[in-house]
Enzyme design. Structure first.
Site, PDB file in Angstrom:
ATOM      1  CB  ALA A   1      -0.920  -0.009   1.221  1.00 28.28           C
ATOM      2  CB  THR A   2       3.833   2.400   1.703  1.00 33.04           C
ATOM      3  OG1 THR A   2       4.621   1.178   1.690  1.00 33.04           O
ATOM      4  CG2 THR A   2       3.017   2.427   2.978  1.00 33.04           C
TER       5      THR A   2
ATOM      6  CB  ALA B   1      -0.261   1.237  -4.162  1.00 29.61           C
ATOM      7  CE  LYS B   2       4.214   7.829  -5.484  1.00 28.13           C
ATOM      8  NZ  LYS B   2       5.463   8.316  -4.924  1.00 28.13           N
TER       9      LYS B   2
ATOM     10  CG  HIS C   1       3.645  -5.976 -21.636  1.00 27.83           C
ATOM     11  ND1 HIS C   1       2.744  -6.359 -20.675  1.00 27.83           N
ATOM     12  CD2 HIS C   1       4.571  -5.220 -20.976  1.00 27.83           C
ATOM     13  CE1 HIS C   1       3.101  -5.851 -19.498  1.00 27.83           C
ATOM     14  NE2 HIS C   1       4.214  -5.164 -19.663  1.00 27.83           N
TER      15      HIS C   1
ATOM     16  CD  GLU D   1       8.849   1.525 -22.169  1.00 24.58           C
ATOM     17  OE1 GLU D   1       8.367   2.128 -21.198  1.00 24.58           O
ATOM     18  OE2 GLU D   1       9.492   0.480 -22.046  1.00 24.58           O
TER      19      GLU D   1
ATOM     20  NE  ARG E   1       9.279  -4.905   6.596  1.00 28.60           N
ATOM     21  CZ  ARG E   1       9.747  -5.878   7.359  1.00 28.60           C
ATOM     22  NH1 ARG E   1      10.003  -5.664   8.618  1.00 28.60           N
ATOM     23  NH2 ARG E   1       9.980  -7.066   6.862  1.00 28.60           N
TER      24      ARG E   1
ATOM     25  CG  ASP F   1       0.345  -8.553 -20.002  1.00 30.80           C
ATOM     26  OD1 ASP F   1       0.271  -7.356 -20.320  1.00 30.80           O
ATOM     27  OD2 ASP F   1       1.164  -9.337 -20.508  1.00 30.80           O
ATOM     28  CG  HIS F   2       0.180  -2.623 -17.812  1.00 31.79           C
ATOM     29  ND1 HIS F   2       1.444  -3.123 -17.772  1.00 31.79           N
ATOM     30  CD2 HIS F   2       0.246  -1.512 -18.582  1.00 31.79           C
ATOM     31  CE1 HIS F   2       2.253  -2.340 -18.469  1.00 31.79           C
ATOM     32  NE2 HIS F   2       1.554  -1.363 -18.977  1.00 31.79           N
TER      33      HIS F   2
ATOM     34  CE  LYS G   1       6.437  -7.413 -16.893  1.00 37.14           C
ATOM     35  NZ  LYS G   1       6.934  -6.071 -16.654  1.00 37.14           N
TER      36      LYS G   1
HETATM   37  C1  BG6 Z   1       6.070  -2.659 -17.793  1.00 32.99           C
HETATM   38  C2  BG6 Z   1       7.562  -2.782 -17.882  1.00 32.99           C
HETATM   39  O1  BG6 Z   1       5.480  -3.922 -17.676  1.00 32.99           O
HETATM   40  O2  BG6 Z   1       5.587  -2.027 -18.973  1.00 32.99           O
HETATM   41  C3  BG6 Z   1       8.199  -1.424 -18.055  1.00 32.99           C
HETATM   42  O3  BG6 Z   1       8.048  -3.388 -16.695  1.00 32.99           O
HETATM   43  C4  BG6 Z   1       7.599  -0.702 -19.229  1.00 32.99           C
HETATM   44  O4  BG6 Z   1       9.610  -1.537 -18.228  1.00 32.99           O
HETATM   45  C5  BG6 Z   1       6.074  -0.710 -19.156  1.00 32.99           C
HETATM   46  O5  BG6 Z   1       8.069   0.639 -19.194  1.00 32.99           O
HETATM   47  C6  BG6 Z   1       5.471  -0.155 -20.423  1.00 32.99           C
HETATM   48  O6  BG6 Z   1       4.097  -0.019 -20.249  1.00 32.99           O
HETATM   49  P1  BG6 Z   1       3.279   1.068 -21.052  1.00 32.99           P
HETATM   50  O7  BG6 Z   1       1.858   0.855 -20.645  1.00 32.99           O
HETATM   51  O8  BG6 Z   1       3.817   2.421 -20.651  1.00 32.99           O
HETATM   52  O9  BG6 Z   1       3.532   0.800 -22.513  1.00 32.99           O
END
Ligand code: BG6
Length: 512
Positions: A16-17, A21-22, A247, A223, A49, A184-185, A155
Site C-alpha cells: 500500500a505504500t 499503488a500510488k 506484453h 519507449e 510494513r 498483464d496491464h 508480473k
Molecule cells: C512494464 C515494464 O510492464 O511495462 C516497463 O516493466 C515498461 O519496463 C512498461 O516501461 C510499459 O508499459 P506502457 O503501458 O507504458 O507501454
C-alpha cells in the site's frame, strides 16, 4: 466474458505504500468510485510494513489522486465519503503472527459496513513474497470467508519456466486457478481489448485475416524512457523478460487467435493458448537468425544528450543486458504459416508508441506502379498508445490528375475527440476482477508456454550466442533490426502517426 454488477467487497491491498499503488491503483479505485462502478458498500484496506495510521494512509492516497488521478476527488466533493472507505494495517509480510491484526481489521470492517466477506487480495509487492503471503493468508484464516476470494498478482511471474512453475505451485496450493488474476496491464488497454471486436464484429476482416492476404504483421512497443530508477530490477530482466515474455506475446496472440466459439472467458483464453502452442520455438543456436538484441548507447533524444545504458545508476558498467529486442516470429498453423510476425520493443527510442501494423499482400496483378516498380501496400494499423484508433492506408486516384495514384489515409482516432478520456488499463482490470471476469488476465498455461518460448532465447543471450548490438539513444534500435526486414523484402513502417510523406510514393496508371 460478461458484465455483472459488482458485489459488495473489500480490496486488501498489499504494497500500500509502494509505487504501483500510488501511481496506478489508488487512481484506478477512485475513478471506478467516481464513475459509480463500485457498489455502495466496499472498503479498501492498505497493508504494508510501515507503521502508518489511517490518517497518514488517507493523506497518502489523496496525494496520489492529486498527482496521478484522472479525476479530482476534492473538486467533486467526493473525498470525505471515499476516505471513509479506506483503512490501513501494518503487517510484517513474512511473519504469519502479524496477520492477526489484518484479520481483526478485516472482520471489523466487514461487520461495520455489512460486507458479505467477498475479498480481493491484491499483491502489489515483490514477486518473491507471493508464495509466503499466500501461505500466511491461509494459515491466519483470512481465506475462510462466506464470500468469494480472489488473488491479484503482478508480473514478473518467475524469471524462467522453472521458477514460474515453482511459484505457481506455491500459489495453487492455496488458491484455485479461477481465483487467480495474473495482471498483464497491456490486456487492460482500450485498443487491445478492441482487437477482438475489430476482428470479429466486422465482416470484411475475417476473410482477409490469413496468409493468403497478409504479407506480415509488425508489432512495436517503443519507449523514450531509459531504465530510470529501476536499474537493479532491469539488470536481471532485460527487454526480453520485461516486455516480450508478456506484453508482446499477448499482442501476438490477440492478433493471431481463431474466433472463439462464444465470447466466454475460457473459450477466448483457449484460443490464445493455441496460438502459443503453434508459435515456432527456436533452438539456442537458431536464435541468432530470428532475434536481434540491442543495448542503448549515448545519443540524443528530443534535442537532449542521453547517457548510455552502462552509465545508468544500478547498472553494471560491463552489463550485457538488452534494452531492445526485435524478432521474427512464426505461427505454424494453417492460418499463419509463412507470415512473419515482426516484433520490436526498446527503451530510449525516438518516441513512445505501441502499435500493430498489418501489411496486406500486393494484388495478384499490378495495373499501377510507382517509381520503385510497386504499388504501395495496404496497411491496417491498430494504434494502442498514445493515439488510440485505427488507420488504413489505401491507394486512390489523386484528385485533379489524369494518371496518378496516391496513398490516402482513412484515420479513426478514438482519443482525439475532445472529451474522450479512456479509462486507464488498471481501472478496467480492477473492474473486471471485481466482477469476476478473468478474460483479460493470463491463465497459467499462457504464462508457462510464453516462458518455454522465451527460455532458449535468454539462454542464447546469456551464452553470447547472439551479438549484442549497440544503438544510439534516440534511434529506432540497431541497424540489424532494419536489415532483418529488408532481407525479407519488407521494412518497418513508421508508427505513432508519423506518416511518411507520400511524395515519391505515387503510382501511375499503366495502360496496356
Ligand atoms: C512494464 C515494464 O510492464 O511495462 C516497463 O516493466 C515498461 O519496463 C512498461 O516501461 C510499459 O508499459 P506502457 O503501458 O507504458 O507501454
Amino acid at each position: 466474458m460478461h458484465s455483472s454488477p459488482i458485489e459488495p467487497s473489500t480490496i486488501v491491498l498489499f504494497g500500500a505504500t509502494g509505487d504501483l499503488a500510488k501511481r496506478k491503483l489508488y487512481p484506478a479505485i477512485f475513478s471506478l468510485y467516481q464513475r459509480g462502478l463500485l457498489p455502495a458498500s466496499f472498503s479498501v484496506i492498505g497493508v504494508a510494513r510501515k507503521d502508518w495510521s489511517n490518517e497518514t494512509f488517507r493523506d497518502h492516497v489523496l496525494h496520489s489522486l492529486k498527482e496521478f488521478g484522472r479525476f479530482s476527488a476534492e473538486k467533486q466533493g467526493l473525498w470525505e465519503a471515499f476516505a471513509d472507505k479506506l483503512s490501513y494495517v501494518s503487517v510484517d509480510l513474512q511473519n504469519a503472527a502479524s496477520y492477526i491484526k489484518l484479520k481483526n481489521e478485516l472482520t471489523e470492517t466487514e461487520q461495520r459496513s455489512q460486507l458479505p466477506g467477498n475479498r480481493v487480495f491484491y499483491l502489489a509487492i515483490s514477486p518473491e513474497l507471493f508464495g509466503d503471503v499466500s501461505n500466511n493468508l491461509k494459515s491466519s484464516e483470512l481465506l475462510e470467508t462466506n464470500g468469494w476470494k480472489r488473488l491479484v498478482i503482478e508480473k514478473p511471474f518467475g524469471h524462467d519456466y522453472q521458477s514460474a512453475n515453482e511459484l505457481n505451485d506455491k500459489i495453487r496450493s492455496v488458491f484455485r486457478e479461477e481465483e487467480i488474476y495474473r495482471i498483464d496491464h497491456y490486456l487492460g488497454k482500450e485498443m487491445i481489448q478492441n482487437i477482438e471486436v475489430i476482428r470479429f464484429a466486422n465482416s470484411f476482416f475475417e476473410p482477409l485475416w490469413n496468409n493468403n492476404h497478409i504479407a506480415n504483421v509488425q508489432i512495436t512497443s517503443s519507449e523514450t524512457v531509459g531504465v530510470e530508477e529501476r536499474g537493479g530490477y532491469y539488470e536481471k530482466s532485460g527487454a526480453l523478460r520485461d516486455m516480450v515474455q508478456n506484453h508482446m506475446l499477448q499482442m501476438v496472440t490477440m492478433i493471431a487467435m481463431e474466433p472463439p466459439s462464444r465470447l466466454v472467458t475460457e473459450a477466448i483464453r483457449d484460443e490464445k493458448v493455441k496460438v502459443l502452442r503453434s508459435l515456432r520455438r527456436f533452438s539456442e543456436d537458431e536464435v541468432k537468425d530470428y532475434v536481434i538484441r540491442g543495448q542503448y548507447d549515448r545519443g540524443q533524444l528530443a534535442g537532449k544528450d542521453m547517457a548510455g545504458y552502462l552509465e545508468e545508476s544500478g547498472v553494471n558498467p560491463h552489463s550485457t543486458t538488452e534494452t531492445f529486442v526485435s524478432a521474427k516470429l512464426y505461427i505454424d498453423n494453417f492460418r499463419w504459416a509463412g507470415v512473419p510476425f515482426y516484433i520490436r520493443t526498446g527503451k530510449r527510442m525516438p518516441n513512445k508508441a505501441t502499435e500493430i501494423i498489418i501489411q496486406f499482400k500486393t494484388l495478384p496483378k499490378n495495373l499501377y506502379f510507382n517509381k520503385q516498380g510497386n504499388l504501395e501496400p495496404n496497411l491496417l494499423s491498430i494504434r494502442i498508445h498514445p493515439q488510440e484508433g485505427i488507420y488504413f492506408k489505401l491507394n486512390a486516384k489523386k484528385p485533379g490528375t489524369d494518371g496518378i495514384l496516391s496513398p490516402i489515409p482513412l484515420d479513426f482516432c478514438q482519443n482525439c475527440e475532445t472529451g474522450i478520456n479512456s479509462p486507464e488499463a488498471y481501472e478496467r482490470l480492477l473492474h473486471n476482477c471485481l466482477e469476476g471476469d478473468s478474460t483479460f488476465f493470463t491463465r497459467w498455461d499462457e504464462v508457462s508456454l510464453a516462458w518455454k518460448f522465451v527460455d532458449p532465447i535468454s539462454a542464447a543471450f546469456s551464452q553470447g550466442k547472439t551479438e549484442l548490438h549497440r544503438y544510439a539513444a534516440g534511434s529506432w534500435g540497431p541497424e540489424a533490426s532494419a536489415q532483418m526486414l529488408t532481407q525479407d523484402g519488407f521494412r518497418w513502417w513508421p508508427v505513432n502517426g508519423q506518416e511518411e510523406s507520400t511524395a515519391g510514393n505515387e503510382s501511375y496508371f499503366v495502360r496496356a
